[in-house]
Design a protein around this motif. Structure first.
Motif, PDB file in Angstrom:
ATOM      1  N   SER A 166      -0.303   3.678  14.279  1.00  0.00           N
ATOM      2  CA  SER A 166       0.990   3.616  13.608  1.00  0.00           C
ATOM      3  C   SER A 166       2.060   4.014  14.606  1.00  0.00           C
ATOM      4  CB  SER A 166       1.011   4.521  12.371  1.00  0.00           C
ATOM      5  OG  SER A 166       0.815   5.868  12.735  1.00  0.00           O
ATOM      6  N   GLN A 217       1.676  -0.129  10.471  1.00  0.00           N
ATOM      7  CA  GLN A 217       0.329   0.262  10.847  1.00  0.00           C
ATOM      8  C   GLN A 217      -0.422  -0.954  11.370  1.00  0.00           C
ATOM      9  OE1 GLN A 217      -0.845   1.529   6.890  1.00  0.00           O
ATOM     10  NE2 GLN A 217      -0.389   3.647   7.382  1.00  0.00           N
ATOM     11  N   ASP A 255       0.662   5.097   1.381  1.00  0.00           N
ATOM     12  CA  ASP A 255      -0.058   5.919   2.349  1.00  0.00           C
ATOM     13  C   ASP A 255       0.371   7.353   2.095  1.00  0.00           C
ATOM     14  OD1 ASP A 255      -0.986   7.358   4.562  1.00  0.00           O
ATOM     15  OD2 ASP A 255      -0.753   5.651   5.901  1.00  0.00           O
ATOM     16  N   ALA A 267       3.138  -0.011   5.194  1.00  0.00           N
ATOM     17  CA  ALA A 267       2.829   0.799   4.021  1.00  0.00           C
ATOM     18  C   ALA A 267       4.045   1.606   3.592  1.00  0.00           C
ATOM     19  CB  ALA A 267       1.672   1.750   4.335  1.00  0.00           C
ATOM     20  N   THR A 320      -6.133   7.049   1.327  1.00  0.00           N
ATOM     21  CA  THR A 320      -5.365   5.834   1.045  1.00  0.00           C
ATOM     22  C   THR A 320      -5.466   4.799   2.160  1.00  0.00           C
ATOM     23  OG1 THR A 320      -3.377   7.031   1.754  1.00  0.00           O
ATOM     24  CG2 THR A 320      -3.747   6.820  -0.627  1.00  0.00           C
ATOM     25  N   ASN A 321      -6.041   5.150   3.308  1.00  0.00           N
ATOM     26  CA  ASN A 321      -6.315   4.132   4.325  1.00  0.00           C
ATOM     27  C   ASN A 321      -7.377   3.152   3.832  1.00  0.00           C
ATOM     28  OD1 ASN A 321      -5.575   6.761   6.130  1.00  0.00           O
ATOM     29  ND2 ASN A 321      -4.791   4.877   7.026  1.00  0.00           N
ATOM     30  N   TRP A 347       4.984   5.008   3.005  1.00  0.00           N
ATOM     31  CA  TRP A 347       4.434   6.301   3.439  1.00  0.00           C
ATOM     32  C   TRP A 347       5.092   7.402   2.646  1.00  0.00           C
ATOM     33  CZ3 TRP A 347       6.208   9.633   7.933  1.00  0.00           C
ATOM     34  CH2 TRP A 347       5.211  10.541   8.304  1.00  0.00           C
ATOM     35  N   ASP A 357       0.826  -1.208   0.000  1.00  0.00           N
ATOM     36  CA  ASP A 357       0.000   0.000   0.000  1.00  0.00           C
ATOM     37  C   ASP A 357       0.854   1.249   0.000  1.00  0.00           C
ATOM     38  OD1 ASP A 357      -2.485  -1.525   0.641  1.00  0.00           O
ATOM     39  OD2 ASP A 357      -1.407  -1.867   2.522  1.00  0.00           O
TER      40      ASP A 357
END
Length: 159
Positions: free
Chosen positions: A129, A115, A73, A100, A80-81, A102, A71
């Protein structure tokens, strides 16, 4: 000053306009993301790509620290969560850790961010997080899109 989500860092506030697109595969794994706009007088043009082997690139530069993340973030948007929530299909009471990629802003950098998502009920998730140093409640709509991020963000209207 505004807090960077997940790290407790402070960044100066300034006017900005950002438009972003995140492309995912059918399993809600990030394939690419673009961010365009401006922050103060600085133009913003960010391109993130993920290759088939799980390698990430930020504006063409390899980012080995986030290799294998599923993912992205975006530090400036709770939208994006939605990606891990849709992919994980958590049952009420179930929790899952996620690492993720980030995207820091305004100086773009990709960093790993551990997370944890825990489903509280049909429309609420508990998010944390930085090893629990940062926590928030996330509300989702019937489609599973994040519409509320406690203390930081609230969807104003749904079309």
């Amino acid at each position: 000053m505004a807090a960077d989500r997940g790290r407790g860092l402070r960044t100066p506030r300034r006017a900005c306009q950002l438009a972003y697109t995140v492309v995912c595969d059918s399993g809600w794994r990030t394939q690419s993301a673009t961010v365009e706009g401006w922050a103060g007088r600085t133009p913003i043009a960010i391109q993130v790509e993920v290759d088939a082997g799980g390698g990430w690139r930020l504006n063409g530069v390899e980012c080995p620290d986030v290799a294998g993340c599923l993912d992205i973030d975006l530090s400036f948007s709770p939208a994006t969560n939605t990606l891990p929530l849709r992919r994980l299909h958590l049952r009420i009471g179930q929790a899952e850790p996620v690492r993720a990629a980030w995207l820091r802003f305004p100086a773009p950098a990709l960093e790993p961010l551990d997370q944890l998502y825990r489903r509280a009920d049909a429309t609420t998730y508990h998010y944390e997080s930085a090893g629990g140093a940062f926590t928030a409640r996330l509300g989702v709509n019937a489609a599973g899109l994040v519409t509320h991020y406690s203390g930081l963000w609230q969807l104003e209207c749904e079309a």
